[in-house]
Design an enzyme around this catalytic site. Structure first.
Site, short mmCIF file in Angstrom:
data_model
loop_
_atom_site.label_atom_id
_atom_site.label_comp_id
_atom_site.label_asym_id
_atom_site.label_seq_id
_atom_site.Cartn_x
_atom_site.Cartn_y
_atom_site.Cartn_z
N GLY A 111 -15.55 3.50 -55.59
CA GLY A 111 -14.97 3.53 -54.25
C GLY A 111 -16.03 3.68 -53.16
O GLY A 111 -15.73 3.54 -51.98
N CYS A 141 -13.36 -0.02 -61.77
CA CYS A 141 -12.74 -0.42 -63.04
C CYS A 141 -12.77 -1.94 -63.26
O CYS A 141 -13.18 -2.41 -64.32
CB CYS A 141 -11.30 0.08 -63.08
SG CYS A 141 -10.39 -0.22 -61.56
N HIS A 221 -4.61 -3.42 -64.80
CA HIS A 221 -4.89 -4.67 -64.09
C HIS A 221 -4.94 -5.80 -65.13
O HIS A 221 -5.22 -5.56 -66.31
CB HIS A 221 -6.26 -4.65 -63.44
CG HIS A 221 -6.57 -3.47 -62.56
ND1 HIS A 221 -5.93 -3.22 -61.38
CD2 HIS A 221 -7.51 -2.49 -62.68
CE1 HIS A 221 -6.46 -2.15 -60.80
NE2 HIS A 221 -7.41 -1.68 -61.58
N GLN A 300 -7.20 0.98 -65.72
CA GLN A 300 -8.00 1.44 -64.57
C GLN A 300 -8.33 2.92 -64.63
O GLN A 300 -9.37 3.35 -64.14
CB GLN A 300 -7.27 1.11 -63.27
CG GLN A 300 -6.11 2.02 -62.89
CD GLN A 300 -4.82 1.74 -63.65
OE1 GLN A 300 -4.73 0.74 -64.37
NE2 GLN A 300 -3.82 2.59 -63.50
N1 LIG Z 1 -8.05 5.54 -60.17
C1 LIG Z 1 -8.64 4.44 -60.53
O1 LIG Z 1 -8.01 3.51 -61.00
C2 LIG Z 1 -10.12 4.30 -60.40
C3 LIG Z 1 -10.82 4.95 -59.42
N2 LIG Z 1 -12.17 4.74 -59.30
C4 LIG Z 1 -12.93 5.40 -58.24
O2 LIG Z 1 -13.11 6.76 -58.63
C5 LIG Z 1 -13.13 7.59 -57.47
C6 LIG Z 1 -12.07 8.66 -57.61
O3 LIG Z 1 -10.81 8.03 -57.69
P1 LIG Z 1 -9.55 8.75 -58.33
O4 LIG Z 1 -9.94 9.62 -59.46
O5 LIG Z 1 -8.55 7.69 -58.57
O6 LIG Z 1 -9.06 9.63 -57.12
P2 LIG Z 1 -7.98 10.80 -57.16
O7 LIG Z 1 -7.38 10.83 -55.80
O8 LIG Z 1 -7.12 10.70 -58.35
O9 LIG Z 1 -8.88 12.09 -57.35
C7 LIG Z 1 -9.75 12.57 -56.39
C8 LIG Z 1 -9.80 14.09 -56.48
O10 LIG Z 1 -10.77 14.58 -55.55
C9 LIG Z 1 -10.20 15.68 -54.84
N3 LIG Z 1 -10.89 15.79 -53.54
C10 LIG Z 1 -10.59 15.21 -52.37
N4 LIG Z 1 -11.49 15.53 -51.44
C11 LIG Z 1 -12.39 16.36 -52.03
C12 LIG Z 1 -13.56 17.03 -51.60
N5 LIG Z 1 -13.99 16.92 -50.34
N6 LIG Z 1 -14.24 17.80 -52.49
C13 LIG Z 1 -13.82 17.92 -53.76
N7 LIG Z 1 -12.71 17.30 -54.23
C14 LIG Z 1 -12.01 16.52 -53.39
C15 LIG Z 1 -8.72 15.35 -54.74
O11 LIG Z 1 -7.96 16.51 -54.51
C16 LIG Z 1 -8.46 14.75 -56.12
O12 LIG Z 1 -8.21 15.75 -57.09
C17 LIG Z 1 -12.97 6.64 -56.27
O13 LIG Z 1 -14.25 6.25 -55.83
C18 LIG Z 1 -12.25 5.44 -56.89
O14 LIG Z 1 -12.46 4.26 -56.18
C19 LIG Z 1 -12.86 3.95 -60.17
C20 LIG Z 1 -12.20 3.31 -61.18
C21 LIG Z 1 -10.77 3.38 -61.33
O1 LIG Z 2 -11.55 0.92 -58.77
C1 LIG Z 2 -10.42 0.47 -58.79
O2 LIG Z 2 -10.08 -0.79 -58.48
P1 LIG Z 2 -11.05 -1.95 -57.98
O3 LIG Z 2 -11.94 -2.32 -59.14
O4 LIG Z 2 -10.13 -3.04 -57.63
O5 LIG Z 2 -11.83 -1.42 -56.80
C2 LIG Z 2 -9.30 1.40 -59.04
O6 LIG Z 2 -8.21 0.75 -59.62
C3 LIG Z 2 -8.96 2.12 -57.75
O7 LIG Z 2 -8.37 1.23 -56.91
P2 LIG Z 2 -7.52 1.71 -55.63
O8 LIG Z 2 -8.49 1.67 -54.47
O9 LIG Z 2 -6.43 0.71 -55.52
O10 LIG Z 2 -7.00 3.10 -55.93
#
Ligand SMILES: NC(=O)C1=CN([C@@H]2O[C@H](COP(=O)(O)OP(=O)(O)OC[C@H]3O[C@@H](n4cnc5c(N)ncnc54)[C@H](O)[C@@H]3O)[C@@H](O)[C@H]2O)C=CC1
Ligand SMILES: O=C(OP(=O)(O)O)[C@H](O)COP(=O)(O)O
Length: 338
Positions: A111, A141, A221, A300
């Site tokens: 992200g 992902c 996806h 993902q």
């Molecule tokens: N969910 C997905 O499908 C995928 C996500 N990503 C990437 O991984 C990263 C995380 O995504 P997710 O896990 O989906 O997000 P998420 O929203 O599920 O988790 C993020 C966590 O960080 C916490 N948080 C927010 N602000 C914070 C701060 N200032 N300090 C500490 N913790 C904080 C939130 O409360 C939450 O628990 C992003 O960069 C996203 O693009 C990469 C691959 C797949």
């Molecule tokens: O890393 C992801 O997708 P991406 O490879 O399309 O950027 C995750 O599925 C998070 O995507 P979101 O930005 O829709 O939560």
């Protein structure tokens, strides 16, 4: 053996999985995870025995909820050798000065922009270049899945160009706020989507463009991939190339959809139904006129988790050989695909 001390900042979809995967390794340990609020995820982290760190202003709330925090996020960072930043996209960049001040290594997720770390990682493609680095970004992902599939084909057959259409899951299964629930959304409408340029942040030599549509599902996806290659090849040769990859799984035996792949992951008793591998339908592999076509599905929530472990191992110089790290990671988390 002295284990590398790892902190996970942001314990959401990716962070909780990375924390568990670090725990499964014998050459690294989790010294803490961060939560902003004492919610149900924090309660489970507490039950699992993780030391929870929180923003200074919220320490009282954790105390009150019966799960006292071990300290502030700044204190967690100070104790670590390496922080895996799993905060939401765009939030992680604000933590760079914190990590630099503490002199710790840092990994960000897909992200964030490539420029934040200056190095985008995929274990199959560029493990060796990550050895000893201080800052790394593990690509998203979809980009991870594309890199895993394109790299071995490029190595064996030479990739002239790649065109990919992505059907993206709308949001993750636990997310009650986002949609769509009754629409197909070109996302973004302006082409290409970020995925093609993102692959180039790992594999700059690849000519690739991509288009993406958001669809009302949360499971996985699906990619329709077309690669034009330099050499003539057969379906069997392409199958052999994919079949030799440590993080590509062929799906069949009645698995004709993402729903059945997720059921398969449940039946295998994978943690959280995780499917860390690219799931390629071998029947979809079609070859003609130096062009290859296939479908692959991408879980993902979990596909980037083993890549984060390998990135840690490279950056901490725990292993110089990418293939050995991949094998070690796979074995420790239970990824056996053959
Ligand atoms: N969910 C997905 O499908 C995928 C996500 N990503 C990437 O991984 C990263 C995380 O995504 P997710 O896990 O989906 O997000 P998420 O929203 O599920 O988790 C993020 C966590 O960080 C916490 N948080 C927010 N602000 C914070 C701060 N200032 N300090 C500490 N913790 C904080 C939130 O409360 C939450 O628990 C992003 O960069 C996203 O693009 C990469 C691959 C797949
Ligand atoms: O890393 C992801 O997708 P991406 O490879 O399309 O950027 C995750 O599925 C998070 O995507 P979101 O930005 O829709 O939560």
């Amino acid at each position: 053996m002295v284990k590398a001390k790892i902190a996970v900042n942001g314990y959401g979809t990716i962070g909780k999985r990375v924390a568990d995967a670090v725990r499964a390794q014998d050459d690294m340990e989790i010294i803490g995870i961060s939560k902003t609020k004492p919610n149900y995820e924090a309660a489970v982290a507490h039950q699992l025995g993780y030391d929870i760190y929180a923003p200074a202003a919220n320490l009282g709330a954790f105390e009150k909820a019966g799960m006292p925090a071990a300290g502030t996020i700044e204190e967690m960072v100070e104790k670590a050798d390496l922080v895996v930043d799993c905060t939401p996209g765009g939030v992680g960049e604000g933590n760079k000065s914190l990590y630099e001040k503490a002199g710790v290594k840092a990994i960000w997720q897909g992200g964030e922009d490539h420029s934040l770390a200056g190095f985008s990682f995929n274990a199959i493609c560029n493990y060796e270049q990550a050895v000893g680095r201080d800052l790394v970004r593990v690509v998203s992902c979809n980009t991870t899945a594309l890199c895993r599939a394109i790299y071995p084909i490029d190595k064996e057959l030479g990739v002239k160009k790649v065109r990919v259409i992505l059907a993206r899951r709308a949001t993750d299964p636990n997310d009650v706020k986002k949609g769509p629930i009754n629409a197909i959304v070109p996302d973004p409408i302006k082409l290409p989507s970020h995925h093609g340029p993102d692959v180039k942040s790992v594999l700059p030599q690849i000519n690739i463009t991509s288009a993406a549509l958001k669809i009302p599902t949360t499971l996985m996806h699906v990619h329709t991939v077309n690669m034009e290659v330099d050499k003539d090849c057969t379906v069997d040769e392409v199958k052999n190339i994919f079949g030799s990859q440590p993080r590509i799984r062929f799906v069949g035996q009645g698995m004709s959809s993402t729903a059945e792949i997720m059921e398969f992951a449940r039946d295998m008793k994978r943690p959280r139904n995780d499917m860390w591998e690219n799931c390629i339908w071998p029947e979809s592999i079609t070859v003609g006129d130096k062009e290859i076509y296939f479908f692959q599905a991408v879980h993902q929530e979990s596909i980037v988790v083993p890549e984060n472990i390998d990135a840690i191992r490279a950056m901490m110089e725990l292993e110089s050989d990418g293939a050995k790290s991949i094998e070690k990671t796979n074995k420790a988390i239970g990824l056996y695909n053959k």
